[in-house]
Write a protein that holds these residues in place. Structure first.
Motif, PDB file in Angstrom:
ATOM      1  N   MET A 187       0.429  34.851 -21.109  1.00  0.00           N
ATOM      2  CA  MET A 187       0.234  36.204 -20.582  1.00  0.00           C
ATOM      3  C   MET A 187       0.122  37.205 -21.732  1.00  0.00           C
ATOM      4  N   ASN A 188      -0.555  38.315 -21.460  1.00  0.00           N
ATOM      5  CA  ASN A 188      -0.683  39.425 -22.417  1.00  0.00           C
ATOM      6  C   ASN A 188      -1.320  39.023 -23.739  1.00  0.00           C
ATOM      7  N   VAL A 189      -2.189  38.038 -23.692  1.00  0.00           N
ATOM      8  CA  VAL A 189      -2.940  37.608 -24.878  1.00  0.00           C
ATOM      9  C   VAL A 189      -4.417  37.609 -24.506  1.00  0.00           C
ATOM     10  N   PRO A 190      -5.313  37.615 -25.483  1.00  0.00           N
ATOM     11  CA  PRO A 190      -6.742  37.532 -25.153  1.00  0.00           C
ATOM     12  C   PRO A 190      -7.040  36.216 -24.423  1.00  0.00           C
ATOM     13  N   ASP A 191      -8.147  36.203 -23.720  1.00  0.00           N
ATOM     14  CA  ASP A 191      -8.589  34.968 -23.065  1.00  0.00           C
ATOM     15  C   ASP A 191      -9.107  33.980 -24.108  1.00  0.00           C
ATOM     16  N   SER A 192      -9.869  34.511 -25.081  1.00  0.00           N
ATOM     17  CA  SER A 192     -10.475  33.662 -26.106  1.00  0.00           C
ATOM     18  C   SER A 192     -10.872  34.506 -27.312  1.00  0.00           C
ATOM     19  N   ILE A 193     -11.106  33.807 -28.416  1.00  0.00           N
ATOM     20  CA  ILE A 193     -11.658  34.431 -29.627  1.00  0.00           C
ATOM     21  C   ILE A 193     -12.782  33.537 -30.123  1.00  0.00           C
ATOM     22  N   ASN A 194     -13.944  34.148 -30.355  1.00  0.00           N
ATOM     23  CA  ASN A 194     -15.075  33.418 -30.896  1.00  0.00           C
ATOM     24  C   ASN A 194     -15.354  33.900 -32.318  1.00  0.00           C
ATOM     25  N   ILE A 195     -15.479  32.936 -33.228  1.00  0.00           N
ATOM     26  CA  ILE A 195     -15.788  33.246 -34.629  1.00  0.00           C
ATOM     27  C   ILE A 195     -17.229  32.842 -34.886  1.00  0.00           C
ATOM     28  N   ASN A 196     -18.011  33.757 -35.431  1.00  0.00           N
ATOM     29  CA  ASN A 196     -19.404  33.458 -35.758  1.00  0.00           C
ATOM     30  C   ASN A 196     -19.661  33.916 -37.193  1.00  0.00           C
ATOM     31  N   THR A 197     -19.599  32.954 -38.115  1.00  0.00           N
ATOM     32  CA  THR A 197     -19.814  33.308 -39.529  1.00  0.00           C
ATOM     33  C   THR A 197     -21.300  33.418 -39.856  1.00  0.00           C
ATOM     34  N   ASN A 198     -22.160  32.993 -38.935  1.00  0.00           N
ATOM     35  CA  ASN A 198     -23.609  33.155 -39.145  1.00  0.00           C
ATOM     36  C   ASN A 198     -24.000  34.628 -39.027  1.00  0.00           C
ATOM     37  N   THR A 199     -23.302  35.355 -38.133  1.00  0.00           N
ATOM     38  CA  THR A 199     -23.594  36.790 -37.949  1.00  0.00           C
ATOM     39  C   THR A 199     -22.459  37.672 -38.475  1.00  0.00           C
TER      40      THR A 199
ATOM     41  N   GLN B 144     -19.395  38.005 -37.246  1.00  0.00           N
ATOM     42  CA  GLN B 144     -18.822  38.718 -36.111  1.00  0.00           C
ATOM     43  C   GLN B 144     -17.714  37.887 -35.462  1.00  0.00           C
ATOM     44  N   ILE B 145     -16.769  38.591 -34.868  1.00  0.00           N
ATOM     45  CA  ILE B 145     -15.704  37.949 -34.092  1.00  0.00           C
ATOM     46  C   ILE B 145     -15.661  38.633 -32.725  1.00  0.00           C
ATOM     47  N   THR B 146     -15.570  37.809 -31.671  1.00  0.00           N
ATOM     48  CA  THR B 146     -15.605  38.331 -30.302  1.00  0.00           C
ATOM     49  C   THR B 146     -14.316  37.964 -29.578  1.00  0.00           C
ATOM     50  N   PHE B 147     -13.663  38.951 -29.033  1.00  0.00           N
ATOM     51  CA  PHE B 147     -12.475  38.728 -28.199  1.00  0.00           C
ATOM     52  C   PHE B 147     -12.912  38.684 -26.737  1.00  0.00           C
ATOM     53  N   ASN B 148     -12.272  37.809 -25.943  1.00  0.00           N
ATOM     54  CA  ASN B 148     -12.536  37.695 -24.496  1.00  0.00           C
ATOM     55  C   ASN B 148     -14.026  37.464 -24.217  1.00  0.00           C
ATOM     56  N   VAL B 149     -14.533  36.382 -24.796  1.00  0.00           N
ATOM     57  CA  VAL B 149     -15.958  36.051 -24.684  1.00  0.00           C
ATOM     58  C   VAL B 149     -16.370  35.942 -23.214  1.00  0.00           C
ATOM     59  N   ASP B 150     -17.501  36.564 -22.886  1.00  0.00           N
ATOM     60  CA  ASP B 150     -18.107  36.498 -21.540  1.00  0.00           C
ATOM     61  C   ASP B 150     -17.169  36.975 -20.428  1.00  0.00           C
TER      62      ASP B 150
ATOM     63  N   ILE C   1     -10.622  41.230 -39.685  1.00  0.00           N
ATOM     64  CA  ILE C   1     -11.395  41.911 -38.653  1.00  0.00           C
ATOM     65  C   ILE C   1     -11.725  43.319 -39.127  1.00  0.00           C
ATOM     66  N   GLY C   2     -13.004  43.679 -39.005  1.00  0.00           N
ATOM     67  CA  GLY C   2     -13.450  44.994 -39.464  1.00  0.00           C
ATOM     68  C   GLY C   2     -13.691  45.955 -38.312  1.00  0.00           C
ATOM     69  N   ASP C   3     -14.780  46.673 -38.395  1.00  0.00           N
ATOM     70  CA  ASP C   3     -15.114  47.705 -37.406  1.00  0.00           C
ATOM     71  C   ASP C   3     -15.536  47.093 -36.076  1.00  0.00           C
ATOM     72  N   GLN C   4     -15.255  47.826 -35.002  1.00  0.00           N
ATOM     73  CA  GLN C   4     -15.698  47.400 -33.677  1.00  0.00           C
ATOM     74  C   GLN C   4     -17.176  47.738 -33.522  1.00  0.00           C
ATOM     75  N   LEU C   5     -17.950  46.763 -33.037  1.00  0.00           N
ATOM     76  CA  LEU C   5     -19.392  46.941 -32.856  1.00  0.00           C
ATOM     77  C   LEU C   5     -19.736  47.289 -31.424  1.00  0.00           C
ATOM     78  N   SER C   6     -18.999  46.687 -30.483  1.00  0.00           N
ATOM     79  CA  SER C   6     -19.280  46.970 -29.070  1.00  0.00           C
ATOM     80  C   SER C   6     -18.130  46.448 -28.207  1.00  0.00           C
ATOM     81  N   GLY C   7     -18.161  46.863 -26.922  1.00  0.00           N
ATOM     82  CA  GLY C   7     -17.215  46.335 -25.959  1.00  0.00           C
ATOM     83  C   GLY C   7     -16.009  47.217 -25.720  1.00  0.00           C
TER      84      GLY C   7
END
Length: 201
Positions: A90-102, A104-110, A150-156
């Motif tokens: 509980m009270n944690v993100p659903d998931s974290i996606n790491i993409n070193t090609n771009t 970027q790191i995404t929290f709560n993918v999809d 983790i740097g600046d937020q890009l979206s979401g």
């Protein structure tokens, strides 16, 4: 004749007394010499402490090399530059996606709470951290050498917790990759505030 004998006897006593005085003086000299040697002994101690400190520094350097040998670096090529880690609890993100090609790191993918940030991945000197194990929640110690910042937020969706600290990649005992994250859920005692969460793919 008696006078001569008495004079000779007195002279021999005087000579014997002088000889014992001079022998006393001669025994004084080695004592003062040994005193000087004793006082010079502490002077040699700093050199022995220097040897000790050089030994301890060589021990420290061997410890450092041991840490370097146990460093656990992760290359992005190991996961094709793209990996998703899933949380339990509980009270944690659903998931974290790491993409070193771009980078970027995404929290709560999809999900409706998806948030994307810039990412930098770098190898660092071996560092020991404590984590709550993914399956058992037991606290264990691991050595990590790959840091994700983790740097600046890009979206979401905005969530300040997502940027609350660095993450670390490391190899687990099963041969897979684990991600160590800040304890987003909190609710721990003071002596466990440093303990991170282990998240698996």
């Amino acid at each position: 004749m008696k006078k001569i004998f008495m004079i000779c006897l007195a002279a021999s006593f005087l000579l014997a007394g002088c000889h014992s005085d001079s022998s006393d003086n001669s025994t004084d000299t080695p004592i003062s010499d040994s005193t000087i040697e004793e006082s010079s002994t502490p002077y040699e101690d700093p050199s022995s402490s220097t040897q000790t400190s050089s030994l301890s520094s060589s021990n420290h350097s061997s410890t450092s090399s041991t840490e370097q040998q146990t460093a656990d670096t992760v290359s992005s090529s190991e996961f094709g530059g793209y990996a998703t880690f899933y949380f339990n609890g509980m009270n944690v993100p659903d998931s974290i996606n790491i993409n070193t090609n771009t980078d970027q790191i995404t929290f709560n993918v999809d999900t409706s709470n998806e948030a994307i940030y810039t990412l930098s991945m770098q190898n660092i000197p071996a560092k020991t951290i404590r984590i709550f194990s993914a399956h058992t929640n037991e606290i264990r110690t691991v050595i990590v050498s790959t840091k994700l910042s983790i740097g600046d937020q890009l979206s979401g969706t905005f969530n300040s917790n997502n940027q609350s600290g660095d993450l670390y990649l490391f190899h687990n005992k099963q041969g897979g990759l684990s991600l160590a994250t800040p304890n987003y859920a909190g609710n721990v005692s003071e002596n466990e505030t440093d303990v991170m969460l282990e998240v698996l793919q």
